[in-house]
Scaffold this motif. Structure first.
Motif, PDB file in Angstrom:
ATOM      1  N   ARG A 832       0.845  -1.193   0.000  1.00  0.00           N
ATOM      2  CA  ARG A 832       0.000   0.000   0.000  1.00  0.00           C
ATOM      3  C   ARG A 832       0.887   1.251   0.000  1.00  0.00           C
ATOM      4  NH1 ARG A 832      -3.996   1.860   4.946  1.00  0.00           N
ATOM      5  NH2 ARG A 832      -4.811   3.738   3.940  1.00  0.00           N
ATOM      6  N   GLY A 833       0.575   2.183  -0.851  1.00  0.00           N
ATOM      7  CA  GLY A 833       1.324   3.434  -0.907  1.00  0.00           C
ATOM      8  C   GLY A 833       2.379   3.474  -1.988  1.00  0.00           C
ATOM      9  N   LEU A 834       2.632   2.324  -2.639  1.00  0.00           N
ATOM     10  CA  LEU A 834       3.655   2.323  -3.696  1.00  0.00           C
ATOM     11  C   LEU A 834       3.233   3.224  -4.847  1.00  0.00           C
ATOM     12  CD1 LEU A 834       6.219   1.405  -5.029  1.00  0.00           C
ATOM     13  CD2 LEU A 834       5.073  -0.722  -5.731  1.00  0.00           C
ATOM     14  N   SER A 835       1.954   3.206  -5.207  1.00  0.00           N
ATOM     15  CA  SER A 835       1.496   4.078  -6.293  1.00  0.00           C
ATOM     16  C   SER A 835       1.686   5.548  -5.932  1.00  0.00           C
ATOM     17  CB  SER A 835       0.030   3.803  -6.612  1.00  0.00           C
ATOM     18  OG  SER A 835      -0.791   4.044  -5.479  1.00  0.00           O
ATOM     19  N   ASP A 836       1.504   5.887  -4.645  1.00  0.00           N
ATOM     20  CA  ASP A 836       1.730   7.271  -4.214  1.00  0.00           C
ATOM     21  C   ASP A 836       3.207   7.644  -4.340  1.00  0.00           C
ATOM     22  OD1 ASP A 836      -0.963   7.565  -3.559  1.00  0.00           O
ATOM     23  OD2 ASP A 836      -0.657   6.817  -1.537  1.00  0.00           O
ATOM     24  N   LEU A 837       4.088   6.713  -3.964  1.00  0.00           N
ATOM     25  CA  LEU A 837       5.527   6.979  -4.105  1.00  0.00           C
ATOM     26  C   LEU A 837       5.895   7.176  -5.577  1.00  0.00           C
ATOM     27  CD1 LEU A 837       7.450   4.606  -1.653  1.00  0.00           C
ATOM     28  CD2 LEU A 837       7.409   7.101  -1.644  1.00  0.00           C
ATOM     29  N   LEU A 838       5.347   6.330  -6.439  1.00  0.00           N
ATOM     30  CA  LEU A 838       5.630   6.468  -7.869  1.00  0.00           C
ATOM     31  C   LEU A 838       5.111   7.792  -8.404  1.00  0.00           C
ATOM     32  CD1 LEU A 838       4.798   2.848  -9.088  1.00  0.00           C
ATOM     33  CD2 LEU A 838       7.063   3.898  -8.965  1.00  0.00           C
ATOM     34  N   ALA A 839       3.948   8.226  -7.899  1.00  0.00           N
ATOM     35  CA  ALA A 839       3.389   9.496  -8.363  1.00  0.00           C
ATOM     36  C   ALA A 839       4.292  10.667  -7.977  1.00  0.00           C
ATOM     37  CB  ALA A 839       1.998   9.700  -7.765  1.00  0.00           C
ATOM     38  N   VAL A 840       4.811  10.646  -6.758  1.00  0.00           N
ATOM     39  CA  VAL A 840       5.718  11.720  -6.333  1.00  0.00           C
ATOM     40  C   VAL A 840       7.003  11.677  -7.152  1.00  0.00           C
ATOM     41  CG1 VAL A 840       7.028  12.675  -4.410  1.00  0.00           C
ATOM     42  CG2 VAL A 840       4.761  11.721  -4.001  1.00  0.00           C
ATOM     43  N   ALA A 860       9.993  -0.839 -15.587  1.00  0.00           N
ATOM     44  CA  ALA A 860       9.458  -1.199 -16.907  1.00  0.00           C
ATOM     45  C   ALA A 860       8.522  -2.394 -16.807  1.00  0.00           C
ATOM     46  CB  ALA A 860      10.611  -1.503 -17.870  1.00  0.00           C
ATOM     47  N   GLU A 861       8.870  -3.377 -15.961  1.00  0.00           N
ATOM     48  CA  GLU A 861       8.021  -4.560 -15.809  1.00  0.00           C
ATOM     49  C   GLU A 861       6.669  -4.187 -15.201  1.00  0.00           C
ATOM     50  OE1 GLU A 861      12.235  -5.792 -15.975  1.00  0.00           O
ATOM     51  OE2 GLU A 861      11.091  -4.217 -14.965  1.00  0.00           O
ATOM     52  N   THR A 862       6.678  -3.289 -14.228  1.00  0.00           N
ATOM     53  CA  THR A 862       5.420  -2.866 -13.610  1.00  0.00           C
ATOM     54  C   THR A 862       4.572  -2.086 -14.601  1.00  0.00           C
ATOM     55  OG1 THR A 862       6.508  -2.737 -11.453  1.00  0.00           O
ATOM     56  CG2 THR A 862       4.419  -1.583 -11.678  1.00  0.00           C
ATOM     57  N   ALA A 863       5.216  -1.224 -15.374  1.00  0.00           N
ATOM     58  CA  ALA A 863       4.469  -0.432 -16.364  1.00  0.00           C
ATOM     59  C   ALA A 863       3.873  -1.309 -17.455  1.00  0.00           C
ATOM     60  CB  ALA A 863       5.384   0.614 -16.984  1.00  0.00           C
ATOM     61  N   ALA A 864       4.486  -2.469 -17.708  1.00  0.00           N
ATOM     62  CA  ALA A 864       4.019  -3.344 -18.787  1.00  0.00           C
ATOM     63  C   ALA A 864       2.920  -4.300 -18.343  1.00  0.00           C
ATOM     64  CB  ALA A 864       5.196  -4.146 -19.339  1.00  0.00           C
ATOM     65  N   ARG A 865       2.494  -4.238 -17.097  1.00  0.00           N
ATOM     66  CA  ARG A 865       1.458  -5.176 -16.624  1.00  0.00           C
ATOM     67  C   ARG A 865       0.122  -4.973 -17.325  1.00  0.00           C
ATOM     68  NH1 ARG A 865       2.085  -5.094 -10.003  1.00  0.00           N
ATOM     69  NH2 ARG A 865       4.248  -5.847  -9.911  1.00  0.00           N
ATOM     70  N   GLY A 866      -0.171  -3.753 -17.707  1.00  0.00           N
ATOM     71  CA  GLY A 866      -1.462  -3.466 -18.305  1.00  0.00           C
ATOM     72  C   GLY A 866      -2.515  -3.201 -17.250  1.00  0.00           C
ATOM     73  N   GLY A 867      -3.637  -2.675 -17.685  1.00  0.00           N
ATOM     74  CA  GLY A 867      -4.691  -2.327 -16.743  1.00  0.00           C
ATOM     75  C   GLY A 867      -4.694  -0.838 -16.460  1.00  0.00           C
ATOM     76  N   THR A 868      -5.627  -0.442 -15.604  1.00  0.00           N
ATOM     77  CA  THR A 868      -5.789   0.990 -15.308  1.00  0.00           C
ATOM     78  C   THR A 868      -5.611   1.283 -13.825  1.00  0.00           C
ATOM     79  OG1 THR A 868      -8.187   0.688 -15.057  1.00  0.00           O
ATOM     80  CG2 THR A 868      -7.364   1.325 -17.247  1.00  0.00           C
ATOM     81  N   THR A 869      -4.956   0.398 -13.100  1.00  0.00           N
ATOM     82  CA  THR A 869      -4.736   0.663 -11.680  1.00  0.00           C
ATOM     83  C   THR A 869      -3.786   1.841 -11.516  1.00  0.00           C
ATOM     84  OG1 THR A 869      -2.850  -0.843 -11.537  1.00  0.00           O
ATOM     85  CG2 THR A 869      -5.049  -1.785 -11.150  1.00  0.00           C
ATOM     86  N   GLN A 870      -3.881   2.473 -10.377  1.00  0.00           N
ATOM     87  CA  GLN A 870      -2.992   3.600 -10.099  1.00  0.00           C
ATOM     88  C   GLN A 870      -1.529   3.182 -10.135  1.00  0.00           C
ATOM     89  OE1 GLN A 870      -3.204   7.042  -9.425  1.00  0.00           O
ATOM     90  NE2 GLN A 870      -5.124   6.662 -10.510  1.00  0.00           N
ATOM     91  N   LEU A 871      -1.243   1.964  -9.677  1.00  0.00           N
ATOM     92  CA  LEU A 871       0.143   1.495  -9.682  1.00  0.00           C
ATOM     93  C   LEU A 871       0.693   1.487 -11.101  1.00  0.00           C
ATOM     94  CD1 LEU A 871       2.560   0.216  -8.187  1.00  0.00           C
ATOM     95  CD2 LEU A 871       1.510  -2.022  -8.618  1.00  0.00           C
TER      96      LEU A 871
END
Length: 887
Positions: A832-840, A860-871
């Motif tokens: 929890r909170g990883l998406s917030d860290l990435l946003a900052v 790059a691996e996380t960005a390639a997962r697909g979907g519309t989650t905040q992460l």
């Protein structure tokens, strides 16, 4: 009269009324004068004797007063109201022959004073009953009434329905409206048990409205006014429950549109959320104009709460679908969201703006296009698709890191120029609480006392006697003063009391001998050094030997300029004065040792023992305690579940310090703890309040050692403890290296549980960065360890990082976030909170450029997962920012 006073002294309550009956008006006046003297005398008696006699004084004094105002003042005096068993039945007896108007006047005056107990409430109630007047109302009376009602619910072990108790009160219609005007609602009223809300005050009040026993409009107005005014969360929750329980009609809600708009704009989140719901209903019913909708939307969309912003944007989308003509007034509101810190809100606003553009004037389109420059870089392409040629291409300015100017050392200034000035400064120091203590003011006052005790002793004693007559030790006996000061320590009061002869030489000698500095923890050790300084200064109040103190700082941090300390020692040599051992040791700890070779030569040339020791200390230029550069993982108790009798423990990363033989061999005993080796495993701390501004001023040139010793306290901030990061900004201003200890303490602070503690850590972060002492790689490494250990939560770190970045330190924040991200991105389940860290991190990279270390492993691996989650969205955003900058 003599017989009456004898009965009072002996506490014979039953004899007071017949004895008063024998006195005429003049006799009662004379007796009252004697009772006032006895009342003052009794203040110095033992507790038991004072309490027994005070009751009799109260009763007799009430009977001797012939005026209602004087009687009420007598009965309501603070020192006459602390009772185990109430004397008020005897008070009512001695007032039994008074006229009803007189009794009514006393009742009104007593009610206007602070009524804080059931006994005082019953006294006013009985006086009003005997006078035949309505019960006088005041905040204290109504608060006590509410507590009495709540207490009546639990009599004889069974709970009575609250609504039944309220329904039976004939004064309900006047008490409840006054209750809702109190600055703070009584806790028994505001508290609502989530398991049985039907038995709460809000449920009871709405039920009484339904029965017609309370005025519906008045209750709704009162609760709405409190919501509008703001207050404690429990009070606001109470009012929200009442308002919802009343289920206002559309007409009632529409009549209060301005109130709902103000709550939505400025109210706390729960209140704003309710107001937002009401306004949405009114808008759907056509009771809200487009102009009003635009006005309230502009305020709500300016808020930081994502839930409120998202809900308002969703509602605006519905309005645009329902009424395209509203676009002209709503488009500027949507354009303002382009600068919102939440990129999701920016994206939603941009889509709504695209829907509104066809129905607006060219001028409105151009204005919205200009606002699009505020959008985050990831929305620039979408903005170009929406606004086309209206969107102007602006050359990007070169990024420049914005950091606050490094804090400049503030000199203490010249000593007090007169006895009057010193008296004013000493008085100000003694009136401050420990939390408000100002180190420069304390040091100036302490040094001034030593100076003027030597040159103007008689004038100083006279001035302080008059100025400090209200201090507790000015009127107590010598034994009581010495007993309290030997145990509790009242700061500078020890020195002043010694100067004024309130403390004996024997007690000062014992105080000096008792403070050994062998505390169990750094808090008691550092406090022990301060106590030793105070007792030594107290001893100098009689001798008048020292012209000034050596340890008085040059700057506000507590540090002393090496050349200035040499000059002070030269002055001592000229007078043939030996330094106070504790004072000189404290001066050594405070002297700046960097670039002090010339001062060391001058100190050696003095030809005194103190000069030689100073020269040796400056040339060694070693820390008081070297910090061992490795973590010590230790289990510590962070909480206790008393219901299950279990201890909650957590692992913390702490540091140890090495022994310093020089300190243990050549410094006085109060300083020996500082020179010992210390590990968190062998320390026990039982300090209730672990904070003092004096600690940093004790070792202003050894911030690393202080940080290592205080790490257990700072580390507690990630759990339940509040206010333990207060010293981080001060540590950031200390001298010496800023290495592992300071950076680890800063890492704990950035992950603190409470927002105000994280804010203190952000201040320290910016100070270190401004002074060029921040190692972002080291800080990122410490944060990674603490996150892996579970001590720091990513969402709390994200909040602190965002706060720091918004000051303009985007590059600094990005550089310490990058080492934190790989381990988090590699986890199978995103924390929890990883998406917030990435946003900052993405915000920082978009503004300052990509990290110097290049690509972030796992991004790059996380960005390639697909979907519309905040992460995934934020990972794509960060990767895009890094790729765009490098491409």
């Amino acid at each position: 009269m003599t017989t009456l006073l004898d009965a009072v002294r002996e506490g014979r309550m039953d004899d007071i009324r017949p004895l008063l009956a024998r006195l005429d008006r003049g006799g009662r006046k004379a007796a009252l004068d004697e009772l006032k003297a006895l009342r003052k005398e009794a203040r110095g008696w033992s507790w038991g004797e004072r309490t027994r006699v005070r009751k009799a004084i109260l009763v007799a004094g009430a009977g001797c007063h012939t005026g209602a105002a004087g009687c009420a003042t007598w009965l309501g005096a603070r020192d006459m109201r602390d009772w185990v068993h109430s004397p008020y039945p005897w008070v009512l007896e001695v007032l039994g022959d008074r006229e009803p108007d007189w009794l009514a006047d006393v009742a009104r005056r007593l009610a206007a004073r602070a009524v804080e107990s059931d006994a005082e409430y019953r006294l006013v109630e009985e006086l009003a009953r005997r006078a035949g007047c309505p019960l006088p109302l005041s905040d204290g009376m109504v608060r006590t009434w509410a507590e009495r009602v709540d207490g009546a619910r639990w009599q004889r072990g069974a709970e009575k329905p609250l609504i039944d108790l309220l329904r039976a009160d004939a004064r309900l219609d006047v008490l409840v409206p006054h209750l809702l005007t109190l600055p703070e609602l009584p806790s028994v009223v505001a508290w609502v048990d989530s398991h049985s809300p039907a038995g709460s005050w809000p449920a009871a009040l709405t039920g009484l409205v339904a029965e017609g026993l309370l005025d519906r409009a008045a209750l709704l107005d009162s609760c709405t006014a409190r919501l509008l005014r703001g207050g404690k969360p429990t009070d606001l929750r109470f009012c929200l429950l009442v308002v919802r329980g009343l289920e206002p009609t559309s007409e009632e809600e529409a009549a209060r549109v301005a109130d709902w708009m103000a709550m939505a704009a400025d109210g706390p989140s729960p209140v704003a959320g309710h107001a937002q719901e009401v306004l949405a209903r009114l808008d759907a019913q056509g009771a809200l104009s487009v102009r009003q909708l635009a006005e309230v939307s502009g305020a709500v969309l300016f808020r930081t709460e994502k839930k409120l912003v998202r809900a308002q944007l969703i509602h605006l989308g519905k309005v645009l679908r329902r009424d395209p003509s509203a676009a002209e007034e709503l488009l500027p509101v949507l354009a303002d969201v382009f600068g919102h810190p939440d990129t999701d809100a920016q994206e939603r606003a941009l889509k709504l703006a695209a829907r509104a553009l066809p129905a607006v004037s060219p001028e409105a389109r151009e204005e919205a296009a200009r606002a699009a420059s505020l959008l985050a870089p990831l929305h620039r392409e979408a903005a170009r698709a929406v606004f086309g040629d209206l969107l102007e291409d602006e050359p990007e300015a070169a990024y420049e890191e914005v950091l606050p100017p490094p804090p400049a050392p503030r000199p203490l200034g010249a000593p007090p120029g007169s006895v009057a000035e010193l008296t004013e400064e000493v008085t100000a120091v003694l009136l401050r609480s420990d939390r408000e203590e100002d180190v420069p003011a304390f040091e100036r006052a302490l040094d001034g006392l030593v100076r003027y005790a030597r040159t103007d002793r008689e004038e100083l004693v006279g001035a302080l006697e008059s100025a400090l007559a209200g201090q507790w030790w000015a009127s107590e006996g010598e034994d009581e003063i010495e007993w309290r000061m030997s145990r509790n320590h009242d700061g500078m009061s020890v020195v002043v009391a010694a100067l004024l002869g309130r403390v004996s030489r024997r007690s000062v000698h014992d105080g000096q001998a008792r403070r050994t500095g062998e505390g169990r923890c750094c808090h008691s050790a550092l406090n022990g050094i301060l106590y030793a300084r105070l007792w030594e200064a107290a001893a100098e109040m009689w001798s008048g030997r020292l012209p000034y103190l050596l340890a008085t700082p040059t700057w506000h941090t507590g540090a002393i300029d090496a050349g200035e300390l040499v000059e002070r020692l030269r002055g001592y040599r000229a007078l043939g004065v030996a330094a106070g051992p504790v004072d000189f040791a404290q001066a050594l700890l405070r002297v700046r040792r960097t670039d002090a070779s010339e001062a060391a030569q001058q100190a050696s040339a003095l030809g005194t023992e103190e000069g030689d020791r100073l020269a040796e200390w400056l040339r060694a230029d070693e820390p008081v305690a070297a910090v061992v550069p490795r973590h010590v993982d230790t289990d510590v108790e962070v909480g206790r579940d008393w219901l299950r009798q279990t201890v909650v423990k957590a692992r913390r990363a702490l540091l140890t310090t090495r022994e310093n033989p020089l300190v243990r061999q050549k410094f006085p005993r109060p300083f020996h703890w500082l020179g010992s080796a210390h590990s968190p495993r062998n320390q026990s701390c039982y300090c209730w309040i672990a904070e003092s501004p004096q600690w940093v001023a004790t070792l202003p040139e050894d911030g690393e050692a202080l940080a290592a010793w205080l790490l257990p306290s700072v580390a507690a901030s990630v759990h339940e403890e509040r206010g333990t990061t207060w010293l981080l900004p001060a540590l950031a201003e200390t001298g010496g290296p800023a290495a592992g200890a300071i950076h680890l303490a800063l890492a704990y602070g950035l992950g603190a549980r409470h927002a105000e503690d994280r804010l203190a850590a952000v201040d320290a972060l910016l100070v270190l960065a401004a002074r060029g002492r921040l190692d972002t790689g080291r800080l990122g490494g410490e944060l990674a360890v603490l996150i892996e250990q579970g001590s720091v939560k990513p969402n709390r770190l994200a909040d602190a990082a965002r706060t720091a970045a918004e000051t303009g330190a985007y590059g600094t924040v990005l550089s310490f976030l990058v080492p934190v991200l790989p381990a988090l991105l590699a986890r199978e389940k995103a924390p929890r909170g990883l998406s917030d860290l990435l946003a900052v991190a993405a915000e920082c990279a978009e503004r300052s450029g990509p990290p110097e270390t290049g690509a972030v492993p796992g991004l790059a691996e996380t960005a390639a997962r697909g979907g519309t989650t905040q992460l995934v969205r934020q990972a794509i955003r960060l990767e895009t920012a890094c790729r765009a900058a490098t491409g």
